[in-house]
Enzyme design. Structure first.
Site, PDB file in Angstrom:
ATOM      1  N   GLY A 155       0.346  -1.452  -0.409  1.00  0.00           N
ATOM      2  CA  GLY A 155      -0.309   0.323  -0.170  1.00  0.00           C
ATOM      3  C   GLY A 155       1.284   1.344  -0.310  1.00  0.00           C
ATOM      4  O   GLY A 155       1.725   1.062   0.317  1.00  0.00           O
ATOM      5  N   GLN A 190       2.499  10.114   0.795  1.00  0.00           N
ATOM      6  CA  GLN A 190       4.129   9.259   1.042  1.00  0.00           C
ATOM      7  C   GLN A 190       5.260   9.799   0.123  1.00  0.00           C
ATOM      8  O   GLN A 190       6.279   9.755  -0.140  1.00  0.00           O
ATOM      9  CB  GLN A 190       4.237   7.604   1.400  1.00  0.00           C
ATOM     10  CG  GLN A 190       3.766   7.048   2.429  1.00  0.00           C
ATOM     11  CD  GLN A 190       3.539   5.948   2.376  1.00  0.00           C
ATOM     12  OE1 GLN A 190       2.464   5.404   2.079  1.00  0.00           O
ATOM     13  NE2 GLN A 190       3.952   5.101   2.707  1.00  0.00           N
ATOM     14  N   CYS A 231       5.548  -0.084   7.044  1.00  0.00           N
ATOM     15  CA  CYS A 231       5.357   1.299   6.044  1.00  0.00           C
ATOM     16  C   CYS A 231       6.227   1.819   5.007  1.00  0.00           C
ATOM     17  O   CYS A 231       7.717   1.593   6.136  1.00  0.00           O
ATOM     18  CB  CYS A 231       4.619   1.956   7.337  1.00  0.00           C
ATOM     19  SG  CYS A 231       4.552   4.062   6.013  1.00  0.00           S
ATOM     20  N   LEU A 232       6.583   2.139   4.633  1.00  0.00           N
ATOM     21  CA  LEU A 232       7.345   2.418   3.619  1.00  0.00           C
ATOM     22  C   LEU A 232       8.079   3.511   3.920  1.00  0.00           C
ATOM     23  O   LEU A 232       9.067   3.810   3.034  1.00  0.00           O
ATOM     24  CB  LEU A 232       6.385   2.398   1.921  1.00  0.00           C
ATOM     25  CG  LEU A 232       6.415   0.958   1.133  1.00  0.00           C
ATOM     26  CD1 LEU A 232       5.630   1.373  -0.171  1.00  0.00           C
ATOM     27  CD2 LEU A 232       7.827  -0.382   1.128  1.00  0.00           C
ATOM     28  N   HIS A 289      -4.742   1.368   7.008  1.00  0.00           N
ATOM     29  CA  HIS A 289      -3.399   2.207   7.232  1.00  0.00           C
ATOM     30  C   HIS A 289      -3.315   3.434   6.282  1.00  0.00           C
ATOM     31  O   HIS A 289      -2.763   4.752   6.761  1.00  0.00           O
ATOM     32  CB  HIS A 289      -2.598   0.625   7.919  1.00  0.00           C
ATOM     33  CG  HIS A 289      -0.867   0.974   7.650  1.00  0.00           C
ATOM     34  ND1 HIS A 289       0.353   1.605   8.495  1.00  0.00           N
ATOM     35  CD2 HIS A 289      -0.021   2.268   6.346  1.00  0.00           C
ATOM     36  CE1 HIS A 289       1.407   1.869   7.453  1.00  0.00           C
ATOM     37  NE2 HIS A 289       1.016   2.056   7.064  1.00  0.00           N
ATOM     38  N   GLU A 290      -3.864   2.961   5.715  1.00  0.00           N
ATOM     39  CA  GLU A 290      -3.469   3.771   3.944  1.00  0.00           C
ATOM     40  C   GLU A 290      -4.488   4.993   4.149  1.00  0.00           C
ATOM     41  O   GLU A 290      -3.368   6.846   3.981  1.00  0.00           O
ATOM     42  CB  GLU A 290      -3.098   3.640   2.745  1.00  0.00           C
ATOM     43  CG  GLU A 290      -2.480   2.373   2.351  1.00  0.00           C
ATOM     44  CD  GLU A 290      -1.223   2.500   2.716  1.00  0.00           C
ATOM     45  OE1 GLU A 290      -0.743   3.418   2.208  1.00  0.00           O
ATOM     46  OE2 GLU A 290      -0.693   1.672   2.683  1.00  0.00           O
ATOM     47  N   HIS A 345      -2.739   7.586   6.638  1.00  0.00           N
ATOM     48  CA  HIS A 345      -1.641   8.531   5.644  1.00  0.00           C
ATOM     49  C   HIS A 345      -2.260  10.141   5.128  1.00  0.00           C
ATOM     50  O   HIS A 345      -1.500  10.741   5.092  1.00  0.00           O
ATOM     51  CB  HIS A 345      -0.898   7.514   4.599  1.00  0.00           C
ATOM     52  CG  HIS A 345      -0.398   6.504   5.004  1.00  0.00           C
ATOM     53  ND1 HIS A 345       1.524   7.773   5.888  1.00  0.00           N
ATOM     54  CD2 HIS A 345       0.812   5.638   4.706  1.00  0.00           C
ATOM     55  CE1 HIS A 345       2.348   5.972   6.092  1.00  0.00           C
ATOM     56  NE2 HIS A 345       1.421   5.686   5.369  1.00  0.00           N
TER      57      HIS A 345
HETATM   58  C1  QAP Z   1       0.837  -0.761   4.988  1.00  0.00           C
HETATM   59  O1  QAP Z   1       2.920  -1.172   4.307  1.00  0.00           O
HETATM   60  C2  QAP Z   1       0.451  -1.902   5.917  1.00  0.00           C
HETATM   61  O2  QAP Z   1       9.864  -2.135   6.787  1.00  0.00           O
HETATM   62  C3  QAP Z   1       1.569  -1.097   3.672  1.00  0.00           C
HETATM   63  O3  QAP Z   1      11.510  -2.798   4.551  1.00  0.00           O
HETATM   64  C4  QAP Z   1       1.753  -2.899   6.373  1.00  0.00           C
HETATM   65  O4  QAP Z   1       3.603  -1.888   1.837  1.00  0.00           O
HETATM   66  C5  QAP Z   1      -0.882  -2.543   5.842  1.00  0.00           C
HETATM   67  C6  QAP Z   1       7.457  -2.304   3.564  1.00  0.00           C
HETATM   68  C7  QAP Z   1       0.942  -3.629   7.166  1.00  0.00           C
HETATM   69  C8  QAP Z   1      -1.064  -3.670   6.886  1.00  0.00           C
HETATM   70  C9  QAP Z   1      -0.200  -4.336   7.344  1.00  0.00           C
HETATM   71  C10 QAP Z   1       8.382  -2.304   5.662  1.00  0.00           C
HETATM   72  C11 QAP Z   1       8.693  -3.053   2.637  1.00  0.00           C
HETATM   73  C12 QAP Z   1       5.885  -2.124   2.455  1.00  0.00           C
HETATM   74  C13 QAP Z   1       9.631  -2.098   5.514  1.00  0.00           C
HETATM   75  C14 QAP Z   1       3.623  -1.996   3.082  1.00  0.00           C
HETATM   76  C15 QAP Z   1      10.507  -2.874   4.078  1.00  0.00           C
HETATM   77  C16 QAP Z   1       9.807  -3.018   2.746  1.00  0.00           C
HETATM   78  C17 QAP Z   1       5.024  -1.763   3.902  1.00  0.00           C
HETATM   79 CO    CO Z   2       2.186   3.661   5.475  1.00  0.00          CO
END
Ligand code: QAP
Ligand code: CO
Length: 168
Positions: A46, A51, A92-93, A134-135, A138
């Site tokens: 996401g 972001q 989170c990215l 989550h999104e 943001h």
């Molecule tokens: C939000 O998060 C989310 O630490 C999206 O090193 C997360 O895409 C929603 C990511 C979990 C529901 C459950 C994170 C990639 C990606 C990192 C992401 C990383 C590389 C996170």
């Molecule tokens: Co995020």
């Protein structure tokens, strides 16, 4: 199509509240295409416009295993949330390498515009429901680490600033 730089926590612009999209036009369609490419390149599920430093209500998501099913939500609004909640680990990215548990509603119904500018309502549970919450956070300038204790959040802040310094 372009890959967009992702703001890293604790960047102050991650706390800007996004404004509604006024028209789903070619500019928004190009933004969405860039956001989807950026999300896939970063191996995320996401990404919110906030972001990538665009402060308009646009999010993209893909929770499919094949990563070939992008979902676009423009001007998303929660129209129903379950009373039941659960704790689930999130990342989170904008906060790479950090994962911790956040309490979220089990299920949500969200109304949004699609890329064609049509209103649709999505009923989500499981990972998609967590991702939507989550999104959408943001877009309100909220990062998931703000739900953690001040102690944890400050540790994360320090760790991120140190990593950013070492990168520069
Ligand atoms: C939000 O998060 C989310 O630490 C999206 O090193 C997360 O895409 C929603 C990511 C979990 C529901 C459950 C994170 C990639 C990606 C990192 C992401 C990383 C590389 C996170
Ligand atoms: Co995020």
């Amino acid at each position: 199509m372009a890959l967009l730089p992702i703001l890293q926590y604790p960047h102050p612009r991650l706390h800007i509240v996004a404004k509604p999209v006024l028209a789903v036009d070619a500019r928004i369609q190009a933004l969405v295409a860039d956001m989807i490419a950026t999300m896939y390149a970063a191996k995320g599920i996401g990404l919110a416009a906030t972001q990538v430093d665009v402060h308009e209500r646009v999010v993209v998501m893909d929770v499919s295993d094949e990563r070939d099913n992008p979902l676009v939500l423009i001007n998303p609004e929660l129209v129903w949330t379950s009373a039941e909640t659960h704790l689930k680990e999130e990342g989170c990215l904008s906060v790479p390498g950090i994962y911790d548990c956040v309490e979220r509603c089990d299920a949500v119904h969200v109304r949004a515009l699609n890329l064609q500018g049509q209103t649709h309502t999505i009923e989500a549970d499981g990972l998609l429901a967590v991702c939507i919450q989550h999104e959408m956070d943001h877009l309100l300038g909220r990062v998931f680490v703000e739900y953690l204790s001040p102690l944890k959040r400050n540790r994360i802040k320090k760790k991120m600033l140190k990593a950013q310094k070492e990168e520069a």
